[in-house]
Design an enzyme around this catalytic site. Structure first.
Site, PDB file in Angstrom:
ATOM      1  N   GLY A 133       8.798  -1.698   9.283  1.00  0.00           N
ATOM      2  CA  GLY A 133       9.530  -2.746   9.997  1.00  0.00           C
ATOM      3  C   GLY A 133       8.691  -3.373  11.092  1.00  0.00           C
ATOM      4  O   GLY A 133       8.739  -4.592  11.326  1.00  0.00           O
ATOM      5  N   ASP A 134       7.901  -2.549  11.785  1.00  0.00           N
ATOM      6  CA  ASP A 134       7.015  -3.077  12.831  1.00  0.00           C
ATOM      7  C   ASP A 134       5.990  -4.036  12.240  1.00  0.00           C
ATOM      8  O   ASP A 134       5.697  -5.093  12.818  1.00  0.00           O
ATOM      9  CB  ASP A 134       6.299  -1.930  13.543  1.00  0.00           C
ATOM     10  CG  ASP A 134       7.265  -1.015  14.279  1.00  0.00           C
ATOM     11  OD1 ASP A 134       8.255  -1.524  14.825  1.00  0.00           O
ATOM     12  OD2 ASP A 134       7.042   0.210  14.298  1.00  0.00           O
ATOM     13  N   GLY A 169       1.948   7.572   8.153  1.00  0.00           N
ATOM     14  CA  GLY A 169       1.748   7.346   9.583  1.00  0.00           C
ATOM     15  C   GLY A 169       1.979   5.907   9.990  1.00  0.00           C
ATOM     16  O   GLY A 169       1.774   4.980   9.201  1.00  0.00           O
ATOM     17  N   SER A 173      -0.971   3.060   8.774  1.00  0.00           N
ATOM     18  CA  SER A 173      -0.397   2.241   7.704  1.00  0.00           C
ATOM     19  C   SER A 173      -0.425   0.750   8.018  1.00  0.00           C
ATOM     20  O   SER A 173      -0.095  -0.075   7.159  1.00  0.00           O
ATOM     21  CB  SER A 173       1.055   2.661   7.440  1.00  0.00           C
ATOM     22  OG  SER A 173       1.887   2.371   8.552  1.00  0.00           O
TER      23      SER A 173
END
Length: 285
Positions: A133-134, A169, A173
């Site tokens: 999402g980030d 991670g 990622s």
């Protein structure tokens, strides 16, 4: 791009200063500490970007009634839009909701709804969803600031999120831009203008090689002797807009000028000229 792992007054101060200076896009990631968000803060943000569960908690905390029927329909597009509209009634502008494997939904300040499907991956490629999402939110901000449309920005963001779930991670990622662009190339038809087009038109032409359609004899009831016969046959295929020629196979009996004229008469354009030499030319091709 603000987040909620810092005191709320910090976000409020930054958003206020950004609006004073004008021209600075303010996006609020709702992840982090689960706390109410003020109507003042909602109004200062150009985009509020929660995931589904964050959106639900946010609207519940602001007084939206969430009965059994509402809970049952949480995954429904209409429910997401209803919750986003509730946020807008409290002062929010654009509400962009990330929805995991269901993609993302944007309700613009003008009331337009845009749906972006998730880029599909084989199950064995999904390793860890942490940070996806980030990556989506960051990529959306990048694409938007580069001047891309909302749809293209959401597509770019979706590609970034799909890259992120393939690596363990949160930080490791995070994909490089080249990774995201490669993913987009894998997932979409290449936007190559074949025959020319205008920006406002559908950008793709549907094509076929000139001597294809051998399994469709019903398309043509005459003999196929010359390339012009093949062009006229291809013109009977509904939706076909361009044809690809083989060289030298399709240029033994007519000139390129004659080929172009035949295409114009048939309402077609040339998509490509493919070099397909006989085997005797293999050593020199």
């Amino acid at each position: 791009l603000l987040q909620r792992e810092v005191p709320e007054y910090v976000n409020l101060l930054i958003a206020s200063r950004a609006k004073e200076r004008k021209g600075i896009l303010v996006m609020q990631d709702v992840g982090g500490e689960d706390r109410p968000i003020s109507e003042l803060m909602l109004g200062l943000c150009d985009y509020i970007v929660p995931n589904e569960s964050e959106l639900r908690r946010l609207v519940e905390g602001m007084g939206m009634e969430m009965g059994p029927a509402t809970s049952k329909g949480l995954d429904d597009d209409h429910m997401i839009v209803a919750q986003a509209k509730f946020l807008q009634s409290k002062g929010a502008n654009n509400v962009l909701v990330t929805r995991g494997s269901r993609g993302s939904t944007l309700l613009t300040a003008e009331g337009t709804i845009i749906q972006q499907p998730a880029l599909r991956l084989p199950k064995n490629q999904v390793v860890d969803e942490t940070g996806a999402g980030d990556c989506y939110r960051a990529a959306f901000a990048v694409a938007l600031l580069e001047g891309h449309s909302l749809e293209k920005s959401m597509q770019f963001a979706s590609a970034a999120g799909s890259c992120a779930v393939e690596v363990n991670g949160a930080v490791p990622s995070t994909p490089w831009r080249t990774d995201v662009e490669a993913r987009l190339m894998d997932d979409t038809v290449l936007s190559i203008p074949r025959g020319g087009y205008k920006d406002e038109e559908y950008p793709f032409l549907i094509g076929s090689r000139l001597n294809s359609m051998k399994d469709r004899p019903e398309l043509w009831d005459s003999e196929l002797k010359t390339p012009k016969d093949y062009v006229q046959r291809q013109a009977t295929v509904r939706g076909l807009t361009c044809v690809d020629f083989n060289y030298p196979q399709h240029f033994h009996t007519w000139s390129s000028k004659e080929a172009k004229q035949a295409l114009e008469e048939a309402g077609l354009v040339a998509g490509a000229v493919c070099l397909r030499y006989p085997s005797k030319f293999a050593r020199g091709a």
